[in-house]
Design an enzyme around this catalytic site. Structure first.
Site, PDB file in Angstrom:
ATOM      1  N   HIS A   1       0.765  -1.227  -0.081  1.00  0.00           N
ATOM      2  CA  HIS A   1      -0.023  -0.149  -0.017  1.00  0.00           C
ATOM      3  C   HIS A   1       0.891   1.343  -0.067  1.00  0.00           C
ATOM      4  O   HIS A   1       0.911   2.207  -0.726  1.00  0.00           O
ATOM      5  CB  HIS A   1      -0.992   0.051   1.193  1.00  0.00           C
TER       6      HIS A   1
ATOM      7  N   HIS B   1      -3.319   7.724  -5.332  1.00  0.00           N
ATOM      8  CA  HIS B   1      -3.979   8.583  -4.742  1.00  0.00           C
ATOM      9  C   HIS B   1      -4.471   9.837  -5.590  1.00  0.00           C
ATOM     10  O   HIS B   1      -3.749  10.159  -6.499  1.00  0.00           O
ATOM     11  CB  HIS B   1      -3.890   9.095  -3.518  1.00  0.00           C
TER      12      HIS B   1
ATOM     13  N   HIS C   1      -7.754   0.510  -5.016  1.00  0.00           N
ATOM     14  CA  HIS C   1      -8.056  -0.050  -3.623  1.00  0.00           C
ATOM     15  C   HIS C   1      -8.987  -1.411  -3.662  1.00  0.00           C
ATOM     16  O   HIS C   1      -9.124  -1.993  -2.753  1.00  0.00           O
ATOM     17  CB  HIS C   1      -8.569   0.942  -2.560  1.00  0.00           C
TER      18      HIS C   1
ATOM     19  N   HIS D   1     -13.410  10.000   2.594  1.00  0.00           N
ATOM     20  CA  HIS D   1     -12.200   8.704   2.841  1.00  0.00           C
ATOM     21  C   HIS D   1     -11.065   9.568   3.635  1.00  0.00           C
ATOM     22  O   HIS D   1     -10.604   8.992   4.574  1.00  0.00           O
ATOM     23  CB  HIS D   1     -11.889   8.576   1.602  1.00  0.00           C
TER      24      HIS D   1
ATOM     25  N   HIS E   1      -9.659   8.530   7.756  1.00  0.00           N
ATOM     26  CA  HIS E   1      -8.347   8.303   7.985  1.00  0.00           C
ATOM     27  C   HIS E   1      -7.665   9.240   9.220  1.00  0.00           C
ATOM     28  O   HIS E   1      -7.096   8.987  10.182  1.00  0.00           O
ATOM     29  CB  HIS E   1      -7.283   8.570   6.712  1.00  0.00           C
TER      30      HIS E   1
ATOM     31  N   PHE F   1       0.115   7.710   4.989  1.00  0.00           N
ATOM     32  CA  PHE F   1       0.258   6.485   3.797  1.00  0.00           C
ATOM     33  C   PHE F   1       1.165   5.327   4.302  1.00  0.00           C
ATOM     34  O   PHE F   1       0.698   4.302   3.893  1.00  0.00           O
ATOM     35  CB  PHE F   1       1.011   7.132   2.617  1.00  0.00           C
TER      36      PHE F   1
ATOM     37  N   HIS G   1     -11.875   0.886   3.974  1.00  0.00           N
ATOM     38  CA  HIS G   1     -11.865   0.878   2.387  1.00  0.00           C
ATOM     39  C   HIS G   1     -13.045   0.103   1.915  1.00  0.00           C
ATOM     40  O   HIS G   1     -13.437   0.403   0.720  1.00  0.00           O
ATOM     41  CB  HIS G   1     -10.554   0.515   1.737  1.00  0.00           C
TER      42      HIS G   1
HETATM   43 CU1  C2O Z   1      -4.361   4.187  -0.307  1.00  0.00          CU
HETATM   44 CU2  C2O Z   1      -7.230   5.201   2.335  1.00  0.00          CU
HETATM   45  O1  C2O Z   1      -5.467   4.728   1.309  1.00  0.00           O
END
Ligand code: C2O
Length: 542
Positions: free
Chosen positions: A111, A131, A140, A275, A279, A297, A310
């Site tokens: 990731h 991203h 994802h 999103h 996080h 990240f 996700h």
């Molecule tokens: Cu690659 Cu929510 O992240």
């Protein structure tokens, strides 16, 4: 390079290096990204996955008809037996040796590498960043698919499905969906020995706190009144980012991104917020490495909540396509469909996938989501609230006359946390396409980043006390949304706000100008926010 959801000063230095490299090398813009070669990985933060052993890379065979259909369940409704299985799956994953591409650590690294522009292409040295643009949803989806298959294999149970964290569901009926799910938060699983435990979680995530989809990292004591308004605000954010703010694919998926292109020209509405803010809400701002794990990240996939988070993002992709309007469709551009990635499959082999293989997940990937109510479709809608600034046509025309356009040669400051300006609409209306307000020039300087800018239409008195339940609310920008990839120069960072659908929803499509008020909702205009605002209205194709 970019290692956080936030813009940091070191990112700025890297930007200039990257631009320098770009200008000296050949550009091959307009081709889909081929699968990266894992040898071509360069990252100072240890993101690169273990060097590939040279075995044949297989093409993903699309679907195995013997695979049972897996049903992904909302995490708040799991029973004890399922939680025990879930926890055992991660236990087994954590026990794999690091020589195995499937291991806990290597999943996190994978990731990190894709989300941190670690893979490069020797042909023009461009870097792959999944991203802040149209690769986000599909990449994802695959990552979760392979992760889920790895866990199923370890459990020797092909029916295993990853639960999803249904944070967009603001129902007050227990068990609550918009809190950190029981499987992560219950005492038993808060125990260091639980495989679902993560040491780096924000104190905000402590139950019974509910989620804040506009998180700027502050955790305040959640009184009953505050919770009620948070629920309303969360519904409004969902409605805006899914419905009025994302009537067309370009706004939902974000900007296009091909080999040789600049990484991260713009996240779609959902990628940015909620999103990004989920996080942010989950990572610990006070961890040794700030915001670890979920807020960075490099570390986010080390917290098992990542995969539950996700799952919901992936589910909402499907929900978005089913919303009315006729223009909510998958991208059909062949550069998008032919973009390739590599993943470790359940047997530890590298497989090559194409985005086109991700789109019909029910038939090709063999999983579905359990039905949950999407309450924000109604309770977050513009129609659910009374106008906060009712005005007649004459009054609006007067408002337009009395409001200046932006003075683009000035550094703009928010007087009392607000700024109001007018923007002329195109004289000739295009029959096809969405009118979009494009705001540029929001730059974060220095290493601080707490801000939240809310946008209102035809509501010049909107201020820090104005609730986003007002139908005039039409967009929000915060740090996780602003980053737009650290490889993007400030001059190219843009905030895109849909107008056609919003003006229709407000029944205000008849005016020559829009009047926009931006409110810095944390209330203190931060010095590190430098605004050299520009604003224009353009049409985006359907
Ligand atoms: Cu690659 Cu929510 O992240």
């Amino acid at each position: 390079m970019a290692n956080k959801w936030v813009v940091r000063p070191e990112g700025v230095i890297m930007v200039s290096l990257v631009l320098l490299t770009f200008s000296c090398t050949r550009r091959v813009q307009g081709l889909p990204f081929p699968a990266p070669d894992f040898k071509n990985c360069n990252n100072s933060e240890g993101c690169c996955p273990p060097p590939y052993n040279g075995a044949l890379i297989q093409d993903f065979y699309v679907f195995d008809p013997t695979l049972p259909m897996r049903i992904r369940q909302p995490a708040h409704l799991l029973d004890d037996a399922y939680i025990a299985k879930y926890q055992r799956a991660y236990q087994l994953l954590r026990e794999l040796p690091d020589s195995d591409g499937r291991s806990w650590k290597n999943q996190g690294k994978l990731h990190c590498a894709y989300c941190n522009a670690a893979f490069y292409f020797p042909i023009d040295k461009s870097r792959l960043e999944i991203h802040y643009g149209w690769l986000f949803f599909a990449w994802h989806r695959f990552f979760l698919y392979f992760h889920e298959r790895i866990l199923a294999k370890l459990l020797d149970d092909d029916t295993f499905a990853l639960p999803f964290w249904n944070w967009d569901n603001q129902s007050t009926d227990p068990p609550l969906a918009n809190v950190l799910p029981y499987a992560f938060a219950n005492k038993k699983y808060q125990n260091k020995s639980s495989s679902l435990y993560d040491v780096n979680r924000n104190v905000c995530t402590k139950r019974p706190n509910i989620i804040d989809l506009q998180s700027t990292l502050e955790c305040v004591n959640q009184t009953a009144t505050l919770k009620a308004s948070l629920r309303e605000a969360n519904n409004r954010i969902m409605y805006n980012q899914m419905v009025t703010g994302a009537p067309i694919r370009r706004l939902f998926f974000g900007e296009s991104y091909e080999l040789g292109g600049v990484a991260g020209l713009g996240a779609g509405t959902m990628e940015a917020i909620p999103h990004g803010t989920v996080h942010f809400w989950t990572g610990n701002p006070k961890a040794t490495v700030e915001f670890a794990d979920m807020g960075i990240f490099r570390y986010s996939a080390y917290d098992p909540t990542f995969f539950a988070h996700h799952g919901n993002v992936d589910r909402l992709w499907e929900v978005w396509k089913a919303l009315p309007g006729g223009n909510r469709k998958d991208i059909t551009d062949s550069d998008y469909l032919n973009t390739e990635f590599l993943f470790y499959d359940e047997n530890g082999n590298l497989v090559k996938v194409k985005i086109s293989q991700a789109l019909n997940h029910i038939s090709t990937l063999r999983y579905k989501y359990a039905n949950v109510p999407n309450l924000w479709i109604h309770s977050g809608s513009d129609a659910a609230y009374k106008s906060c600034f009712p005005a007649s046509t004459t009054e609006i025309n007067k408002m337009i006359l009395n409001t200046h356009a932006l003075n683009t040669s000035n550094l703009n400051t928010f007087a009392n946390s607000t700024i109001t300006f007018s923007v002329q609409r195109p004289a000739k209306k295009q029959l096809h396409g969405e009118e979009v307000l494009v705001i540029g020039g929001v730059n974060v300087t220095g290493s601080e980043f707490k801000f939240l800018i809310q946008a209102f239409l035809y509501f010049p008195t909107a201020n820090v006390n104005t609730s986003i339940t007002c139908p005039q609310f039409f967009g929000v920008l915060s740090n996780p949304a602003l980053t737009f990839g650290d490889t993007v120069p400030d001059s190219k960072k843009e905030w895109r706000l849909a107008l056609t659908s919003k003006l229709q929803s407000l029944s205000m499509d008849q005016f020559s100008h829009v009047v926009v008020t931006l409110v810095e909702a944390t209330g203190s205009f931060p010095q590190y926010l430098q605004l050299k605002l520009t604003a224009k209205i353009v049409y985006f194709e359907y």
